[in-house]
Design an enzyme around this catalytic site. Sequence first.
Site, PDB file in Angstrom:
ATOM      1  N   SER A  14       0.281   5.699  -7.983  1.00 14.39           N
ATOM      2  CA  SER A  14       1.487   4.870  -8.126  1.00 14.39           C
ATOM      3  C   SER A  14       2.165   5.039  -9.486  1.00 14.39           C
ATOM      4  CB  SER A  14       1.157   3.392  -7.917  1.00 14.39           C
ATOM      5  OG  SER A  14       2.322   2.605  -8.120  1.00 14.39           O
ATOM      6  N   THR A  61       1.312  -2.422  -1.756  1.00 11.24           N
ATOM      7  CA  THR A  61       1.447  -1.114  -1.104  1.00 11.24           C
ATOM      8  C   THR A  61       0.278  -0.915  -0.127  1.00 11.24           C
ATOM      9  OG1 THR A  61       1.881   1.224  -1.513  1.00 11.24           O
ATOM     10  CG2 THR A  61       0.360   0.150  -3.041  1.00 11.24           C
ATOM     11  N   LYS A  65       0.287  -4.452   3.335  1.00  6.16           N
ATOM     12  CA  LYS A  65       1.612  -5.056   3.554  1.00  6.16           C
ATOM     13  C   LYS A  65       1.631  -6.104   4.668  1.00  6.16           C
ATOM     14  CE  LYS A  65       4.133  -1.208   1.592  1.00  6.16           C
ATOM     15  NZ  LYS A  65       5.327  -0.374   1.619  1.00  6.16           N
ATOM     16  N   ASN A  86       6.175  -6.361   0.747  1.00  6.14           N
ATOM     17  CA  ASN A  86       5.803  -5.479  -0.369  1.00  6.14           C
ATOM     18  C   ASN A  86       6.092  -6.106  -1.740  1.00  6.14           C
ATOM     19  OD1 ASN A  86       8.643  -5.220  -0.410  1.00  6.14           O
ATOM     20  ND2 ASN A  86       8.516  -3.120  -1.165  1.00  6.14           N
ATOM     21  N   ASP A 101      11.441  -2.682   1.027  1.00  6.26           N
ATOM     22  CA  ASP A 101      11.369  -1.321   1.574  1.00  6.26           C
ATOM     23  C   ASP A 101      12.590  -1.002   2.441  1.00  6.26           C
ATOM     24  OD1 ASP A 101       8.938  -0.405   0.504  1.00  6.26           O
ATOM     25  OD2 ASP A 101       7.773  -1.422   2.051  1.00  6.26           O
ATOM     26  N   GLY A 125       2.968   7.915  12.165  1.00  7.26           N
ATOM     27  CA  GLY A 125       2.315   6.780  11.526  1.00  7.26           C
ATOM     28  C   GLY A 125       2.839   5.468  12.083  1.00  7.26           C
ATOM     29  N   ASN A 149       0.882   7.919  16.410  1.00 11.33           N
ATOM     30  CA  ASN A 149      -0.129   7.465  15.460  1.00 11.33           C
ATOM     31  C   ASN A 149      -1.507   7.839  15.991  1.00 11.33           C
ATOM     32  OD1 ASN A 149      -0.606   5.833  12.951  1.00 11.33           O
ATOM     33  ND2 ASN A 149      -1.850   4.635  14.362  1.00 11.33           N
ATOM     34  N   TYR A 211       6.039  10.070  -2.590  1.00  9.45           N
ATOM     35  CA  TYR A 211       6.834  10.643  -3.674  1.00  9.45           C
ATOM     36  C   TYR A 211       5.975  11.317  -4.740  1.00  9.45           C
ATOM     37  CZ  TYR A 211       5.370   6.357  -6.019  1.00  9.45           C
ATOM     38  OH  TYR A 211       4.607   5.351  -6.555  1.00  9.45           O
TER      39      TYR A 211
END
Length: 263
Positions: A14, A61, A65, A86, A101, A125, A149, A211
């Site tokens: 993170s 995270t 959540k 979140n 989000d 997912g 998923n 990310y």
Amino acid sequence: MKKYLVIGNPIEHSLSPKLHNYWIKLNNIDAIYEKEKLKVKDLEALVSRVRKKEISGVNITVPFKREIIKYIDKLSPEAEITQSVNTIHLEKDKIVGSNTDIKGFEIAIKDINFSIKGKKIFIIGAGGVVPSIIFALKKVNVSSITISNRTKEKAENLKNFFNDLIIINWGEVPDFDLIINATSLGLNNNDEIELSFPESVKGKFFYDVIYNPKETPFLKKGKKLGNHIENGRMMFIHQAAEAFKIWHGIEPKINKEVIGLVD
């Protein structure tokens, strides 16, 4: 000094502290933002720390959540609809859970030169961030949303909130315009999503909510096949900015320097 946290498991990757501490310093706020790796059994005690004002706000995270909701007094309308939280803070002695989000994804997708209205979406997912993505996609009138998923039942459960989803078996690849990896597969460089894409998959859009790392194996695969790729960097920055606004009442700057913090 006020204290803010991001919690998750894993949490090492993170970059939230980097981002929030930059904005905190820029706005001369007497606070610090840190990260903590927790387990499900720690969530109740965490919320208690917020209630006692030991912590002023928390970002939630993977994979908490939804788990955090049982300890929250009040949900924002978006958090209520998606059953995904979140961001939490104390307001008039009530623990409030918000979902930033949705806004983060909305703005990030809008800023990309790719019109998703009327497009076929394939999401891999069914975890905490997926309801937020579906909610945002529905607002721009996509043509269809297909979910796959590993545990099919988890994907089927999303139909309790969004009844027109198409659920397919893990490993199947439908026709799509935009494919989104919303799993945590890719946080480690050796993580592979076991999907075979036909060579004809070209000119599509591969999006990964991860990310860090910047280019996951999923994105590398999409790029190799000749597709547009994008990671979750801007979604991450925009959702963080929304959380910062909730906590501090300040619209934080998003410029090249801020984006560079996440590169």
